[in-house]
Every structure is written in C-alpha cells, then in structure tokens.
Design a protein around this motif. Structure first.
Motif, PDB file in Angstrom:
ATOM      1  N   LEU A 161       0.749  -1.214   0.013  1.00 57.96           N
ATOM      2  CA  LEU A 161       0.115   0.081   0.054  1.00 57.96           C
ATOM      3  C   LEU A 161       0.812   1.341  -0.098  1.00 57.96           C
ATOM      4  CD1 LEU A 161      -2.906  -1.000   2.642  1.00 57.96           C
ATOM      5  CD2 LEU A 161      -3.004  -0.867   0.149  1.00 57.96           C
ATOM      6  N   LEU A 162       1.971   1.426   0.789  1.00 58.63           N
ATOM      7  CA  LEU A 162       2.562   2.448   1.019  1.00 58.63           C
ATOM      8  C   LEU A 162       3.319   2.685  -0.281  1.00 58.63           C
ATOM      9  CD1 LEU A 162       4.137   1.833   4.547  1.00 58.63           C
ATOM     10  CD2 LEU A 162       2.670   3.826   3.861  1.00 58.63           C
ATOM     11  N   GLU A 163       3.777   1.690  -1.066  1.00 60.90           N
ATOM     12  CA  GLU A 163       4.648   1.760  -2.142  1.00 60.90           C
ATOM     13  C   GLU A 163       3.700   2.067  -3.513  1.00 60.90           C
ATOM     14  OE1 GLU A 163       6.263  -2.163  -2.458  1.00 60.90           O
ATOM     15  OE2 GLU A 163       7.995  -1.421  -1.113  1.00 60.90           O
ATOM     16  N   SER A 164       2.333   2.080  -3.056  1.00 57.10           N
ATOM     17  CA  SER A 164       1.585   2.654  -4.183  1.00 57.10           C
ATOM     18  C   SER A 164       1.017   3.991  -3.580  1.00 57.10           C
ATOM     19  CB  SER A 164       0.388   1.754  -4.931  1.00 57.10           C
ATOM     20  OG  SER A 164      -0.107   1.249  -3.675  1.00 57.10           O
ATOM     21  N   SER A 165       1.504   4.762  -2.732  1.00 56.34           N
ATOM     22  CA  SER A 165       1.258   5.807  -2.068  1.00 56.34           C
ATOM     23  C   SER A 165      -0.383   5.899  -1.603  1.00 56.34           C
ATOM     24  CB  SER A 165       1.139   7.083  -3.060  1.00 56.34           C
ATOM     25  OG  SER A 165       2.405   7.149  -3.766  1.00 56.34           O
ATOM     26  N   ARG A 166      -0.731   4.573  -1.092  1.00 59.55           N
ATOM     27  CA  ARG A 166      -1.615   4.712  -0.337  1.00 59.55           C
ATOM     28  C   ARG A 166      -1.692   5.035   1.164  1.00 59.55           C
ATOM     29  NH1 ARG A 166      -3.079   3.542  -4.816  1.00 59.55           N
ATOM     30  NH2 ARG A 166      -4.740   2.451  -5.527  1.00 59.55           N
ATOM     31  N   ILE A 167      -2.702   5.275   2.058  1.00 64.73           N
ATOM     32  CA  ILE A 167      -2.295   5.736   3.380  1.00 64.73           C
ATOM     33  C   ILE A 167      -3.217   4.335   4.215  1.00 64.73           C
ATOM     34  CG2 ILE A 167      -2.613   7.252   5.319  1.00 64.73           C
ATOM     35  CD1 ILE A 167      -2.795   9.470   3.046  1.00 64.73           C
ATOM     36  N   PRO A 168      -2.348   3.485   4.616  1.00 70.15           N
ATOM     37  CA  PRO A 168      -3.229   2.370   5.611  1.00 70.15           C
ATOM     38  C   PRO A 168      -3.907   3.039   6.781  1.00 70.15           C
ATOM     39  CG  PRO A 168      -0.672   1.857   5.056  1.00 70.15           C
ATOM     40  CD  PRO A 168      -1.000   3.236   4.824  1.00 70.15           C
ATOM     41  N   VAL A 169      -4.978   2.597   7.029  1.00 70.02           N
ATOM     42  CA  VAL A 169      -5.521   3.092   8.445  1.00 70.02           C
ATOM     43  C   VAL A 169      -6.099   1.837   9.076  1.00 70.02           C
ATOM     44  CG1 VAL A 169      -7.548   4.447   9.232  1.00 70.02           C
ATOM     45  CG2 VAL A 169      -6.598   5.004   7.413  1.00 70.02           C
ATOM     46  N   LEU A 170      -5.385   1.814  10.307  1.00 71.15           N
ATOM     47  CA  LEU A 170      -5.699   0.486  11.216  1.00 71.15           C
ATOM     48  C   LEU A 170      -6.233   0.753  12.328  1.00 71.15           C
ATOM     49  CD1 LEU A 170      -2.560   0.344  10.095  1.00 71.15           C
ATOM     50  CD2 LEU A 170      -2.757  -1.745  10.893  1.00 71.15           C
ATOM     51  N   GLY A 171      -6.996  -0.062  13.244  1.00 67.35           N
ATOM     52  CA  GLY A 171      -7.639   0.141  14.309  1.00 67.35           C
ATOM     53  C   GLY A 171      -6.124  -0.244  15.449  1.00 67.35           C
ATOM     54  N   GLY A 172      -6.115   0.556  16.295  1.00 69.27           N
ATOM     55  CA  GLY A 172      -5.050   0.197  17.437  1.00 69.27           C
ATOM     56  C   GLY A 172      -5.626  -1.101  18.600  1.00 69.27           C
ATOM     57  N   PHE A 173      -4.895  -1.335  19.503  1.00 69.49           N
ATOM     58  CA  PHE A 173      -5.492  -2.267  20.623  1.00 69.49           C
ATOM     59  C   PHE A 173      -5.654  -3.582  20.127  1.00 69.49           C
ATOM     60  CE2 PHE A 173      -9.775  -2.743  23.087  1.00 69.49           C
ATOM     61  CZ  PHE A 173      -8.960  -3.043  24.402  1.00 69.49           C
ATOM     62  N   ILE A 174      -5.744  -3.988  18.855  1.00 74.19           N
ATOM     63  CA  ILE A 174      -6.420  -5.267  18.654  1.00 74.19           C
ATOM     64  C   ILE A 174      -5.333  -6.170  17.724  1.00 74.19           C
ATOM     65  CG2 ILE A 174      -8.889  -4.544  18.777  1.00 74.19           C
ATOM     66  CD1 ILE A 174      -8.958  -4.425  15.604  1.00 74.19           C
ATOM     67  N   GLY A 175      -5.565  -7.339  17.731  1.00 77.83           N
ATOM     68  CA  GLY A 175      -4.749  -8.203  17.114  1.00 77.83           C
ATOM     69  C   GLY A 175      -5.312  -9.690  16.966  1.00 77.83           C
TER      70      GLY A 175
END
Ligand code: ADP
Ligand code: ASP
Ligand code: MG
Length: 449
Positions: A161-175
C-alpha cells in the motif's frame, strides 16, 4: 523514505470536528508516508445502541451519501454480530475471555473504517486494513502481547500500500492469535500497537496524537500549570508511563528503543503547538528533573520475619508467591527483617495472603499512591531528595526508593494526600524560580567538578 506512524487516541476522534482535525493533520503529513492507527471513539457510553448511533451520526455529518450508506451497513452488521456474541456469553455462565475481546474489538474496527472513509472524502488515498492481519499475538486475552510473526505480516500487508502511495488506516489495541482469534492488548493499548507497527516497518517516527500538548511535567488534571516537556529520553518516558502517566501506554517505548525510532507526542487539537520528542538518552540533554508521575489505587504489603536475617532464599520464596498468583509487583524496599512491596492489581490478594503468612507477619495497606520524580538529572544532581522530602516533611512517606534506575525517585503516600503532595512538589521543582535555578546550579557545579 521510511513511513511515519500517526496514532490518534479516542479523544482525537470523539466527534465530527475531531475527525476533521485528524484529516487536516494527516493531509499535512502526507509527504512523510503516514500509516494511521486509531483508537475507538472516546467516551463511549455503556449502551451499545447509543455507541453505534454516534458512529452513524459522525458518518452522516462527514460522508457523502454513497460512502455513508456503505458505512451504515458495516455498523448494522456489527450490531447484529455483537448482539449474537452477547447471547452466546449469556447462555454460558462461565467467562469467555476470547468473546469479550471479540466484542471490545468492534470499537477500533469501526473507528478505523470510519476514519478511512473520512480521509477518502478529503481526497486522501486512505485504505482500511484489518489490524488483526498485522498484529499477531499470544492468547493472553485482555492483555495480549505481540509474537514475532507480527513483523513479516505487517510488512506484507502495509508495504504494498505504501509503495503505491496509499495511506493504511488500522485500528489500534487489537490483534489476533495464530488461529485467527481476536485479542486485545489491554487498556490504552493503541499506543503499543502504533509502536509495534512502527518497529515492524522501521518507521522514521512514531507520532502519538492525543488531547494534551505532549508529555507534561505532571498530570494536568491535578496540576493546572503542568508544562510540556520538550525532550525526554526513552528511559525517562518509560519510567513516566510505568509510574502512571496515562498519556503513554507503559509498553509503548520498548519497540521504539529496539529500532531507535523517535516517538513524538502531539496535540490533535493544537497541531502546531508544543509537543514532546522522545529519543535515545544521548540526544536528550539537558539533564534536569523532568516530571512527576503518580499512580493511585496501590496496595502495599509488608512481610516481616526474623528468619530473613542473614538467610538466603527468603526473597525467592516471597517472589514465588506473587509469581504463583500472577500478581505484578511495582516497587520493592527491604530492611533487615522486612520486605515491602507494592501491587497495582490486588485482585488476587485474598489468595495471596495465606501463602505470605507462611513466610512471616503480613501487613496490608490499601489506597496508596506511588509518586515518582523522574529525570536524567537525578543521576548526578546532589540535594534533590533533600529538597523533595523537606518540602513535604508533614506528609507521611513510605517505601522510598531511589537509584534503581537512576532516573527516578519513588515513594508512597496515602491516596488522600497524593494530589496535595504532587502540587507542592510541582511547585518546588518547576514553578518556583529559585528552586529551578538551584537545581541547575547543582548540575553546573557537578559538570565543573
Ligand atoms: P488518548 O485517548 O489520546 O490515548 P489518554 O487519555 O490515554 O489519551 O492520555 C492522555 C491523558 O493523559 C491526558 O488528557 C492527561 O489527562 C493524562 N495525563 C496523565 N499524566 C500526564 C502527563 N504527565 N502528561 C500528559 N498527560 C498526562
Ligand atoms: N480503546 C482502548 C482503550 O480505551 C485502546 C486505546 O484507546 O488505546 O483502552
Ligand atoms: Mg491512551
């Protein structure tokens, strides 16, 4: 260029306006290749329906019809699934830690999906990523820890995603565990998520965006005049977090240290205002007293026994009791015939006591507060302990411990006197001009000597 982690806490996404601020901050940081980690929306009520309605009302205010409808569908599905989980738990009287984690994880899942949609609405190329695909953990439900698979999984999910200039958005706290079961990292764990993801990606910087201007000289809820600390060493920050400064989860610093990544704590409500930079000790000069941390709700346990005198094996036997009952000890002080320990979670105390009584006479005191004065300056500044204790000579102080880490001076007071103690110490350490210069003169003399 390596990415920058931007973690936004619950109050940074508490309403539509807060979401707008976040979008502006991410936009301003686009060139630094952001990876966004977000907590659940703050001040969540105890009612599931009201919580979910708040998400929908923020979406209606900020999203166009089509993306809003898609998000409302996500919320409707979540509502059905959560109800189902509650039913399963109600039907089985035993506790279900994995199901509890599954339920609380919806907070972060929904806030991250909503934030991704809001960023897209603001012409940012955001992509929601299910954090459970990156953050792999053990199965200690409610306070899970990362396992080594996290780094390759995070790189595999986020780098394309980063390599194609996207901005990943993730929830914290969970796995999730190796079997794909949802886990959570414990209260305030989104900071830890941000640091783990930052370490996995070799981030340039881990930014913790919160509701105050960085790490302050004391808890601002107690000391109104608390000031931003411009620079902290990793060790100072770790001690502050460990001894109660809620602004950082205690485990946040370790992944940053491992990869020597700077951590910055900033205010999402005043993005251009003051912030705190946390770096390796060598870069964190000047050496002064930096902050006062405190932790309420502490129980102290004193075990006294003449058998301890000159004997070996006593401390091991004592710590084995705490080990057996899975109870963490924060501070320890000893004399010839007694040991005092402080515990944060006294839940196992009723079972612990009979075992401790096998070792000696036991005295328990509840409602104590640990107070910690923290700063690299304590290492080689004479007279600080004297100043501190003379200021509070009318307050009963116990379990004084200094030098264990060389950056903190820790002691215990009764909870009812904690706020007053902190205010007075803050005054002598940071507000009183004369005191400030006395500390600085000491350092200068030390440097000359
Ligand atoms: P977030 O939701 O962003 O994770 P938290 O509530 O977990 O925010 O942490 C921020 C809060 O920590 C502040 O609002 C403040 O009340 C509290 N706090 C306690 N000690 C400190 C300190 N030394 N510096 C800054 N904030 C502190
Ligand atoms: N939402 C979680 C909590 O309130 C995690 C976090 O905000 O850091 O503890
Ligand atoms: Mg927090």
């Amino acid at each position: 260029m390596n990415p920058t982690i931007m973690k936004f806490g619950g109050t940074s996404v508490e309403d539509a306006n807060a979401f707008r601020n976040v979008a502006a901050i991410v936009r301003a940081g686009v060139a630094s290749r952001p990876v966004v980690v977000v907590s659940a929306i703050a001040a969540a009520t105890r009612s599931l329906d009201q919580d979910l309605k708040r998400h929908v009302s923020i979406a209606r205010e900020l999203l166009k019809a089509e993306s809003c409808a898609a998000f409302e569908l996500t919320v409707a599905v979540a509502r059905r699934e959560i109800r189902q989980l509650h039913k399963i738990i109600a039907m089985h009287p035993v506790t279900h830690p994995p199901l509890q984690d599954e339920i609380v994880a919806y907070g972060e899942q929904l806030s991250s999906q909503l934030l991704a949609a809001v960023l897209r609405e603001n012409q940012l190329a955001a992509r929601y990523v299910d954090a459970r695909r990156c953050l792999r953990t053990d199965d200690s439900y409610g306070s899970a820890g990362p396992v080594p698979e996290t780094a390759p999984a995070t790189v595999a999910e986020l780098m394309p995603l980063l390599e194609s200039s996207r901005i990943p958005v993730l929830g914290g706290f969970i796995g999730s565990t190796g079997n794909g079961v949802t886990t959570t990292l414990g209260r305030g764990g989104s900071d830890y998520s941000a640091a783990i993801i930052g370490a996995a990606l070799g981030a340039r910087e881990i930014q913790i965006w919160t509701d105050v201007s960085g790490v302050l000289t004391a808890d601002p809820r107690i000391v109104k005049k608390a000031k931003t600390i411009p620079v902290l060493s990793y060790q100072e920050a770790a001690e502050l977090a460990y001894f109660g400064a809620k602004v950082l989860h205690p485990k946040t610093i370790q992944p940053a240290i491992d990869r020597r990544i700077p951590v910055r704590v900033c205010n999402s409500r005043a993005a251009d205002g003051a912030s705190t930079l946390i770096v390796a000790e060598s870069e964190a000069a000047p050496q002064t007293v930096k902050a006062i941390a405190h932790k309420n709700g502490i129980t102290t346990v004193q075990v006294s026994s003449a058998r301890m005198l000159g004997a070996y094996g006593f401390l091991r036997a004592l710590f084995e009791v705490f080990d057996r009952h899975r109870t963490a000890v924060d501070v320890v002080t000893t004399s010839e015939v007694s040991v005092s320990l402080s515990i944060d979670d006294a839940g196992a105390l009723p079972e612990l006591l009979p075992d401790l009584e096998q070792l000696g006479a036991v005295e328990v005191e509840e409602r104590r507060t640990i107070i910690s004065i923290i700063g690299e300056g304590l290492r080689n500044t004479p007279g600080i302990a004297a100043r501190v204790f003379s200021e509070i000579s009318d307050i009963n102080v116990a379990m004084i411990s200094v030098g264990a880490s060389s950056v903190n001076l820790t002691f215990m007071v009764e909870e009812s006197r904690a706020a007053e103690t902190i205010k007075r110490l803050h005054y002598v350490c940071f507000e009183d001009e004369r005191a400030g210069s006395a500390v600085k003169i000491d350092i200068a003399e030390e440097a000359i000597a």
